[in-house]
Design a protein around this motif. Structure first.
Motif, PDB file in Angstrom:
ATOM      1  N   LEU A  95       0.874  -1.294   0.000  1.00 40.09           N
ATOM      2  CA  LEU A  95      -0.023   0.007   0.174  1.00 40.09           C
ATOM      3  C   LEU A  95       0.795   1.291   0.122  1.00 40.09           C
ATOM      4  CD1 LEU A  95      -3.076   0.886   0.336  1.00 40.09           C
ATOM      5  CD2 LEU A  95      -2.814   0.333   2.937  1.00 40.09           C
ATOM      6  N   VAL A  96       0.838   1.872  -0.835  1.00 36.16           N
ATOM      7  CA  VAL A  96       1.894   3.126  -1.111  1.00 36.16           C
ATOM      8  C   VAL A  96       1.184   4.584  -1.202  1.00 36.16           C
ATOM      9  CG1 VAL A  96       3.697   3.944  -2.523  1.00 36.16           C
ATOM     10  CG2 VAL A  96       3.262   1.596  -2.561  1.00 36.16           C
ATOM     11  N   CYS A  97       1.753   5.526  -0.312  1.00 38.15           N
ATOM     12  CA  CYS A  97       0.938   6.845  -0.559  1.00 38.15           C
ATOM     13  C   CYS A  97       1.380   7.672  -1.639  1.00 38.15           C
ATOM     14  CB  CYS A  97       1.492   7.459   1.025  1.00 38.15           C
ATOM     15  SG  CYS A  97       0.606   9.195   0.967  1.00 38.15           S
ATOM     16  N   ARG A  98       0.616   8.029  -2.628  1.00 39.20           N
ATOM     17  CA  ARG A  98       0.928   8.829  -3.530  1.00 39.20           C
ATOM     18  C   ARG A  98       1.753  10.361  -3.271  1.00 39.20           C
ATOM     19  NH1 ARG A  98       1.471   6.467  -8.507  1.00 39.20           N
ATOM     20  NH2 ARG A  98      -0.725   5.403  -9.166  1.00 39.20           N
ATOM     21  N   LYS A 102       5.160   6.665   1.686  1.00 34.81           N
ATOM     22  CA  LYS A 102       5.283   5.953   2.779  1.00 34.81           C
ATOM     23  C   LYS A 102       4.585   4.413   2.252  1.00 34.81           C
ATOM     24  CE  LYS A 102       3.529   7.407   6.464  1.00 34.81           C
ATOM     25  NZ  LYS A 102       2.349   8.106   7.324  1.00 34.81           N
ATOM     26  N   VAL A 104       2.854   0.681   3.376  1.00 34.01           N
ATOM     27  CA  VAL A 104       2.740  -0.394   4.360  1.00 34.01           C
ATOM     28  C   VAL A 104       2.354  -1.717   3.659  1.00 34.01           C
ATOM     29  CG1 VAL A 104       0.785  -1.195   5.681  1.00 34.01           C
ATOM     30  CG2 VAL A 104       1.310   1.423   5.265  1.00 34.01           C
ATOM     31  N   GLU A 105       2.845  -2.662   4.369  1.00 32.37           N
ATOM     32  CA  GLU A 105       2.929  -4.147   3.721  1.00 32.37           C
ATOM     33  C   GLU A 105       1.515  -4.778   4.122  1.00 32.37           C
ATOM     34  OE1 GLU A 105       6.501  -6.072   4.879  1.00 32.37           O
ATOM     35  OE2 GLU A 105       7.703  -5.045   3.588  1.00 32.37           O
ATOM     36  N   VAL A 106       0.705  -5.202   3.128  1.00 34.53           N
ATOM     37  CA  VAL A 106      -0.602  -5.850   3.437  1.00 34.53           C
ATOM     38  C   VAL A 106      -0.570  -7.208   2.733  1.00 34.53           C
ATOM     39  CG1 VAL A 106      -1.324  -3.492   3.327  1.00 34.53           C
ATOM     40  CG2 VAL A 106      -1.599  -4.971   1.108  1.00 34.53           C
ATOM     41  N   MET A 131       0.893  -6.637  -6.751  1.00 34.55           N
ATOM     42  CA  MET A 131      -0.293  -5.615  -6.718  1.00 34.55           C
ATOM     43  C   MET A 131       0.184  -4.582  -5.814  1.00 34.55           C
ATOM     44  SD  MET A 131      -3.902  -6.603  -5.000  1.00 34.55           S
ATOM     45  CE  MET A 131      -3.350  -6.685  -3.124  1.00 34.55           C
ATOM     46  N   TYR A 132       0.203  -3.287  -6.248  1.00 30.63           N
ATOM     47  CA  TYR A 132       0.171  -2.186  -5.488  1.00 30.63           C
ATOM     48  C   TYR A 132      -0.995  -1.297  -5.350  1.00 30.63           C
ATOM     49  CZ  TYR A 132       5.157  -3.554  -6.491  1.00 30.63           C
ATOM     50  OH  TYR A 132       6.226  -4.181  -6.652  1.00 30.63           O
ATOM     51  N   LEU A 133      -1.649  -0.970  -4.198  1.00 28.36           N
ATOM     52  CA  LEU A 133      -2.551  -0.233  -3.855  1.00 28.36           C
ATOM     53  C   LEU A 133      -2.138   1.316  -3.733  1.00 28.36           C
ATOM     54  CD1 LEU A 133      -4.513  -2.694  -1.326  1.00 28.36           C
ATOM     55  CD2 LEU A 133      -4.650  -2.514  -3.846  1.00 28.36           C
ATOM     56  N   TYR A 134      -2.599   2.155  -4.437  1.00 27.52           N
ATOM     57  CA  TYR A 134      -1.978   3.701  -4.239  1.00 27.52           C
ATOM     58  C   TYR A 134      -3.048   4.397  -3.694  1.00 27.52           C
ATOM     59  CZ  TYR A 134       1.569   2.301  -7.151  1.00 27.52           C
ATOM     60  OH  TYR A 134       2.926   1.529  -7.741  1.00 27.52           O
ATOM     61  N   GLY A 135      -2.886   5.202  -2.974  1.00 31.63           N
ATOM     62  CA  GLY A 135      -3.764   6.183  -2.235  1.00 31.63           C
ATOM     63  C   GLY A 135      -3.126   7.316  -1.385  1.00 31.63           C
ATOM     64  N   LEU A 136      -3.893   7.819  -0.233  1.00 30.94           N
ATOM     65  CA  LEU A 136      -3.411   8.660   0.693  1.00 30.94           C
ATOM     66  C   LEU A 136      -3.416   8.148   1.886  1.00 30.94           C
ATOM     67  CD1 LEU A 136      -5.054  12.058  -0.481  1.00 30.94           C
ATOM     68  CD2 LEU A 136      -2.917  11.496  -0.765  1.00 30.94           C
ATOM     69  N   CYS A 137      -2.219   8.086   2.722  1.00 35.58           N
ATOM     70  CA  CYS A 137      -1.920   7.791   3.782  1.00 35.58           C
ATOM     71  C   CYS A 137      -2.844   8.639   4.986  1.00 35.58           C
ATOM     72  CB  CYS A 137      -0.523   7.809   4.484  1.00 35.58           C
ATOM     73  SG  CYS A 137       0.139   9.346   4.586  1.00 35.58           S
TER      74      CYS A 137
END
Ligand SMILES: [Mn+2]
Ligand SMILES: [Mn+2]
Ligand SMILES: [Zn+2]
Ligand SMILES: [Zn+2]
Lengths: 146, 146
Positions: A95-98, A102, A104-106, A131-137
């Motif tokens: 999980l990666v903050c755009r 930052k 996070v391993e999921v 699989m990479y999930l991008y978003g805002l932390c």
DNA sequence: CATTTATTGATAATGATTATCATTACCATC
DNA sequence: GATGGTAATGATAATCATTATCAATAAATG
């Protein structure tokens, strides 16, 4: 730690490769390192102990570590390959903050199962996936919303 | 086809960009193209109609198409960025054969939902994601097993 | 010790993409 | 239709992470 060293030692001898001070140094730095890092970052660390070390050696060593099953490549898509520990660190996704980068391993076993099923529905035999999930932390969400 | 042209035309005028023969040519080639392709591949096609066209123009045009919402970047991790149609081609993921490179577009709404949930469980707001499923396609399975 | 083979580090090469920049094309106004 | 302003183009150089090359060095072997 001890176990990883043993694995790498066996890998070396099994492939007629030699144990050298440079490889030891890089292995140490690798084992101490948590999280994800690039070859360049590891090179910078190792250079402090031995300024004469070449960056090609670091690149080469990372290849070896991956083949020995101790390291795994991670590609966040920014043009730089990163590595993480593979031994005792089972598969997971990120999980990666755009905004701040930052990570996070999921790991979601239901998703993993569905991935296999999707592949099979097309007659594919699934070997691996990314699989990479991008978003805002959480932190960056707060800053953006105010 | 007509609609895409209209969208791109509006994008150009809205951004004070000009309609040029090169852009028209590249747009045509892009619209005719099915599946995924690299900038280089599109350049080769377009060169046949106009050998004087520069590859920088193709790279630039692909950026524009992406910004206009007509194209989308796809990164199969082999160091070459590819593109696909974005208009009327809703989000999907890719199943890729490790052996021959064949790709299949897949979409599983349950996975999509779980991805959102996983992100939220860490306080992230999911904006997008990438998922690549790698394996052996039916043809390559047959060849390998015999 | 002598020979073989692996390793190293400096350096050049690679390859996709981006930046630069002089030239050209387009547009509006006079 | 001349002019001045801006956008576009294409050739070319630059970038940047990674690989390849290669001469010099070090380790292993007998
Ligand atoms: Mn990880
Ligand atoms: Mn696709
Ligand atoms: Zn963040
Ligand atoms: Zn295949």
């Amino acid at each position: 730690m001890r176990k990883e060293r043993e694995i790498f030692g066996k890998y070396l001898s099994r492939h007629n490769l030699r144990d050298t001070p440079q490889r030891e140094l890089i292995l140490d730095a690798f084992l101490k390192r948590e999280k994800h890092f690039s070859a360049e970052e590891l090179y910078d660390i190792v250079k402090k102990s031995d300024p004469s070390i070449g960056q090609a050696t670091v690149y080469r060593m990372l290849k070896l570590l991956a083949e020995a099953g101790l390291a795994r490549e991670v590609d966040f898509g920014d043009g730089v390959m990163r590595y993480e520990h593979s031994y005792n660190h089972p598969h997971h996704d990120h999980l990666v903050c755009r905004e701040c980068g930052k990570t996070v391993e999921v790991m979601d076993s239901v998703i993993e199962e569905l991935q296999k099923r999707v592949a099979e529905s097309f007659g594919f035999e699934l070997t691996d996936h990314e699989m990479y999930l991008y978003g805002l932390c959480p932190d960056c969400r707060r800053k953006t919303q105010k």
